[in-house]
Every structure is written in C-alpha cells, then in structure tokens.
Design a protein around this motif. Structure first.
Motif, mmCIF file in Angstrom:
data_model
loop_
_atom_site.group_PDB
_atom_site.id
_atom_site.type_symbol
_atom_site.label_atom_id
_atom_site.label_comp_id
_atom_site.label_asym_id
_atom_site.label_seq_id
_atom_site.Cartn_x
_atom_site.Cartn_y
_atom_site.Cartn_z
ATOM 1 N N ALA A 20 0.801 -1.226 0.000
ATOM 2 C CA ALA A 20 0.000 0.000 0.000
ATOM 3 C C ALA A 20 0.834 1.276 0.000
ATOM 4 N N THR A 21 2.065 1.210 0.492
ATOM 5 C CA THR A 21 2.794 2.464 0.700
ATOM 6 C C THR A 21 4.102 2.600 -0.066
ATOM 7 N N TRP A 22 4.713 1.517 -0.511
ATOM 8 C CA TRP A 22 5.995 1.601 -1.211
ATOM 9 C C TRP A 22 5.777 1.757 -2.708
ATOM 10 N N GLY A 23 6.747 2.345 -3.357
ATOM 11 C CA GLY A 23 6.764 2.418 -4.816
ATOM 12 C C GLY A 23 7.454 1.177 -5.363
ATOM 13 N N GLY A 24 8.126 1.324 -6.491
ATOM 14 C CA GLY A 24 8.807 0.215 -7.149
ATOM 15 C C GLY A 24 10.036 -0.276 -6.416
ATOM 16 N N ARG A 60 25.449 5.809 -6.722
ATOM 17 C CA ARG A 60 25.872 5.548 -5.341
ATOM 18 C C ARG A 60 24.733 5.042 -4.465
ATOM 19 N N SER A 61 23.563 4.946 -5.036
ATOM 20 C CA SER A 61 22.385 4.536 -4.283
ATOM 21 C C SER A 61 22.140 3.035 -4.427
ATOM 22 N N THR A 62 21.673 2.418 -3.368
ATOM 23 C CA THR A 62 21.299 1.007 -3.382
ATOM 24 C C THR A 62 19.832 0.913 -3.003
ATOM 25 N N ARG A 63 19.040 0.287 -3.866
ATOM 26 C CA ARG A 63 17.604 0.160 -3.638
ATOM 27 C C ARG A 63 17.189 -1.300 -3.721
ATOM 28 N N VAL A 64 16.137 -1.646 -3.016
ATOM 29 C CA VAL A 64 15.587 -2.999 -3.007
ATOM 30 C C VAL A 64 14.321 -2.999 -3.858
ATOM 31 N N VAL A 65 14.182 -3.983 -4.737
ATOM 32 C CA VAL A 65 13.010 -4.096 -5.604
ATOM 33 C C VAL A 65 11.829 -4.580 -4.760
ATOM 34 N N THR A 66 10.781 -3.772 -4.701
ATOM 35 C CA THR A 66 9.631 -4.064 -3.856
ATOM 36 C C THR A 66 8.962 -5.386 -4.218
ATOM 37 N N ALA A 67 8.757 -5.653 -5.499
ATOM 38 C CA ALA A 67 8.097 -6.906 -5.912
ATOM 39 C C ALA A 67 8.907 -8.121 -5.453
ATOM 40 N N SER A 68 10.218 -8.037 -5.553
ATOM 41 C CA SER A 68 11.085 -9.126 -5.104
ATOM 42 C C SER A 68 10.983 -9.309 -3.595
ATOM 43 N N LEU A 69 11.010 -8.207 -2.860
ATOM 44 C CA LEU A 69 10.875 -8.256 -1.406
ATOM 45 C C LEU A 69 9.570 -8.943 -1.015
ATOM 46 N N LEU A 70 8.472 -8.573 -1.661
ATOM 47 C CA LEU A 70 7.173 -9.163 -1.333
ATOM 48 C C LEU A 70 7.126 -10.652 -1.646
ATOM 49 N N ARG A 71 7.730 -11.054 -2.771
ATOM 50 C CA ARG A 71 7.756 -12.488 -3.098
ATOM 51 C C ARG A 71 8.529 -13.267 -2.039
ATOM 52 N N VAL A 72 9.649 -12.722 -1.591
ATOM 53 C CA VAL A 72 10.450 -13.413 -0.572
ATOM 54 C C VAL A 72 9.700 -13.461 0.761
ATOM 55 N N LEU A 73 9.060 -12.366 1.140
ATOM 56 C CA LEU A 73 8.289 -12.363 2.383
ATOM 57 C C LEU A 73 7.142 -13.375 2.320
ATOM 58 N N ASP A 74 6.489 -13.478 1.166
ATOM 59 C CA ASP A 74 5.374 -14.416 1.015
ATOM 60 C C ASP A 74 5.830 -15.864 0.989
ATOM 61 N N SER A 75 6.938 -16.139 0.304
ATOM 62 C CA SER A 75 7.370 -17.531 0.122
ATOM 63 C C SER A 75 8.345 -18.016 1.186
ATOM 64 N N GLY A 76 9.103 -17.088 1.770
ATOM 65 C CA GLY A 76 10.131 -17.476 2.716
ATOM 66 C C GLY A 76 11.404 -17.973 2.055
ATOM 67 N N GLU A 77 11.434 -17.982 0.729
ATOM 68 C CA GLU A 77 12.597 -18.455 -0.026
ATOM 69 C C GLU A 77 13.319 -17.272 -0.648
ATOM 70 N N PRO A 78 14.624 -17.139 -0.409
ATOM 71 C CA PRO A 78 15.365 -16.030 -1.029
ATOM 72 C C PRO A 78 15.402 -16.173 -2.540
ATOM 73 N N GLU A 79 15.358 -15.049 -3.229
ATOM 74 C CA GLU A 79 15.416 -15.057 -4.686
ATOM 75 C C GLU A 79 16.851 -15.013 -5.183
ATOM 76 N N TYR A 80 17.694 -14.328 -4.475
ATOM 77 C CA TYR A 80 19.078 -14.180 -4.887
ATOM 78 C C TYR A 80 19.962 -14.540 -3.711
ATOM 79 N N SER A 81 20.782 -15.517 -3.906
ATOM 80 C CA SER A 81 21.715 -15.888 -2.859
ATOM 81 C C SER A 81 23.108 -15.886 -3.453
ATOM 82 N N LYS A 82 24.068 -16.046 -2.596
ATOM 83 C CA LYS A 82 25.459 -16.050 -3.028
ATOM 84 C C LYS A 82 25.678 -17.180 -4.024
#
Length: 85
Positions: A20-24, A60-82
């Motif tokens: 509801a509150t974050w952008g992309g 110089r900015s680092t941003r987190v992709v909101t859609a990716s964050l939501l998928r990880v929060l919903d699934s519990g599985e990381p999308e990008y790992s080492k």
C-alpha cells in the motif's frame, strides 16, 4: 472541516503495508527491517551478495526491488543468494 486519512492497516513492515505504501523500490534500511534484521546487517548482506531479494545499485544509491521483497516475504525463499563456488 479537518479530514484525517487512515493509514494502511497492519504492521509497518507487513506485506499489506508495503504493497500500500511503497513504490517500485525501497531502501535497504526498510527492507532489512521487514526481514527483521538491522540496517548494518542489511548492508553487510548487500556487500556480500547475500541479501535475500533483488537489489539495484544506481550510481551511489542502493535500492531494493519491492516486488522481489514481497515475493520473498510471502514464500520465505530467497530469490538471490550467493553464487555457488
């Protein structure tokens, strides 16, 4: 007459509130809080390539992709790992 807007329901870092509150993209600080760890831990994971969701570096900015964050929060599985070595 003064009108008061109601903020979205839920915890500040719940998926519903984020939708509801974050952008992309969101900040590393906020994404770290959503995962339950500190800002310092979040930036450490970004540096090591182990942040649990997609991260964009724009200049110089680092941003987190909101859609990716939501998928990880919903699934519990990381999308990008080492990458495996």
């Amino acid at each position: 007459m003064h009108r008061q807007d109601n903020p979205p329901q839920g915890a500040p870092y719940s998926p519903a509130h984020i939708r509801a509150t974050w952008g992309g993209t969101g900040s590393v600080e906020d994404a770290s809080r959503a995962f339950g760890f500190s800002r310092a831990k979040g930036y450490d994971l970004v540096r090591r390539g182990e942040f649990p969701c997609r991260v964009l570096r724009i200049g110089r900015s680092t941003r987190v992709v909101t859609a990716s964050l939501l998928r990880v929060l919903d699934s519990g599985e990381p999308e990008y790992s080492k990458p495996a070595t």
